[in-house]
Design a protein around this motif. Structure first.
Motif, PDB file in Angstrom:
ATOM      1  N   LYS A   1      35.063  36.856  42.295  1.00 16.81           N
ATOM      2  CA  LYS A   1      35.372  36.368  43.493  1.00 16.81           C
ATOM      3  C   LYS A   1      36.675  35.746  43.486  1.00 16.81           C
ATOM      4  O   LYS A   1      37.486  35.626  44.682  1.00 16.81           O
ATOM      5  CB  LYS A   1      34.284  35.722  44.228  1.00 16.81           C
ATOM      6  N   LYS A  57      40.486  46.702  39.353  1.00 15.39           N
ATOM      7  CA  LYS A  57      39.113  47.169  39.427  1.00 15.39           C
ATOM      8  C   LYS A  57      38.722  47.847  38.043  1.00 15.39           C
ATOM      9  O   LYS A  57      39.224  48.274  37.330  1.00 15.39           O
ATOM     10  CB  LYS A  57      39.397  48.364  40.619  1.00 15.39           C
ATOM     11  N   TYR A  70      30.253  37.407  39.303  1.00 13.74           N
ATOM     12  CA  TYR A  70      30.324  37.329  40.979  1.00 13.74           C
ATOM     13  C   TYR A  70      31.592  35.989  40.887  1.00 13.74           C
ATOM     14  O   TYR A  70      32.521  36.532  41.863  1.00 13.74           O
ATOM     15  CB  TYR A  70      29.273  36.818  41.629  1.00 13.74           C
ATOM     16  N   ASN A 107      33.808  46.790  44.300  1.00 12.06           N
ATOM     17  CA  ASN A 107      33.885  45.461  44.248  1.00 12.06           C
ATOM     18  C   ASN A 107      34.074  44.817  42.716  1.00 12.06           C
ATOM     19  O   ASN A 107      34.205  43.794  42.437  1.00 12.06           O
ATOM     20  CB  ASN A 107      32.725  44.935  44.935  1.00 12.06           C
ATOM     21  N   LYS A 108      33.588  45.773  41.706  1.00 11.53           N
ATOM     22  CA  LYS A 108      33.534  45.200  40.353  1.00 11.53           C
ATOM     23  C   LYS A 108      35.004  45.156  39.694  1.00 11.53           C
ATOM     24  O   LYS A 108      35.718  46.248  40.085  1.00 11.53           O
ATOM     25  CB  LYS A 108      32.643  46.299  39.410  1.00 11.53           C
ATOM     26  N   THR A 109      35.269  43.979  38.990  1.00 10.01           N
ATOM     27  CA  THR A 109      36.741  43.873  38.296  1.00 10.01           C
ATOM     28  C   THR A 109      36.397  43.762  36.908  1.00 10.01           C
ATOM     29  O   THR A 109      35.506  43.102  36.541  1.00 10.01           O
ATOM     30  CB  THR A 109      37.441  42.675  39.059  1.00 10.01           C
TER      31      THR A 109
END
Length: 210
Positions: free
Chosen positions: A103, A109, A99, A117-119
């Motif tokens: 963030k 991605k 996270y 939202n996951k990278t």
């Protein structure tokens, strides 16, 4: 009380309860694990409503095997509590590190069609956090040297568990697996990575690799 505060308080409470029951062990921990597995299976069943019956059968074992693995680790391993904490640290570090890194630096991605939202940066951050914190815990508690470096690969396993659940939710058209945990969604949402890590470590203990 804003959402972040609620989420933080709930998170600390869940960690405290988990560690306390693991420390006590025995029937207390067994009941706790059984309750978690039951909650996850209930949420799994809601997600797959209307799907092939095979999903419900698979879900039963997807919940049962990690539960047995956690109990096996706690009761059968010489340093059961310490290894359990290692499992928890690696899983939690994956989430927190992922996270924070995602963030702050997330650009690329990881699986946009499953979890937008996951990278990749988040995954790397989770691996770094899990590797360092897991390794330090293993070193400080005199655990098997294999655990010094196993945190990072387990972070990948935890992420796979997360993506698997995300794929199920996307197919079902739901945001969270449930609403039992304030600010965190469902139980399945919180332990999706733990299910995979616990199974892998439990298998390693059973096979005598740890």
């Amino acid at each position: 009380m804003n959402e972040l505060t609620v989420r933080s308080i709930a998170g600390v409470a869940m960690i405290a309860i988990t560690l306390a029951t693991a420390w006590v062990g025995g029937m207390v921990f067994a009941v706790f694990v059984a309750a978690l597995a039951t909650a996850v299976y209930w949420e799994w069943s809601r997600i797959v409503t209307g799907w092939n019956i095979g999903w419900k059968i698979a879900g039963f074992f997807y919940c049962l095997v990690p539960a047995l693995a956690l109990l096996w680790i706690r009761d059968r391993y010489e340093f059961g509590f310490d290894l359990l904490v290692w499992v928890f640290i690696v899983t939690w570090a994956t989430d927190i590190g992922g996270y924070a890194f995602g963030k702050t630096w997330g650009r690329n991605k990881l699986a946009p069609t499953i979890s937008p939202n996951k990278t990749w940066e988040g995954l790397i951050g989770g691996m770094v956090a899990a590797g360092i914190l897991g390794g330090l815990w293993a070193l400080s508690r005199g655990l098997d040297p294999m655990l010094y470096w196993l945190g990072a690969p387990m972070a990948v396993a935890a992420q796979m568990g997360d993506l698997f659940e995300s794929g199920m939710k996307r197919r079902a058209g739901v945001k969270d697996s449930g609403n039992l945990l304030p600010g965190h969604g469902g139980v399945f949402d919180r332990v999706d990575g733990l299910l995979v890590v616990a199974t892998a470590v439990g298998l390693a203990v059973y096979m005598g690799w740890l």
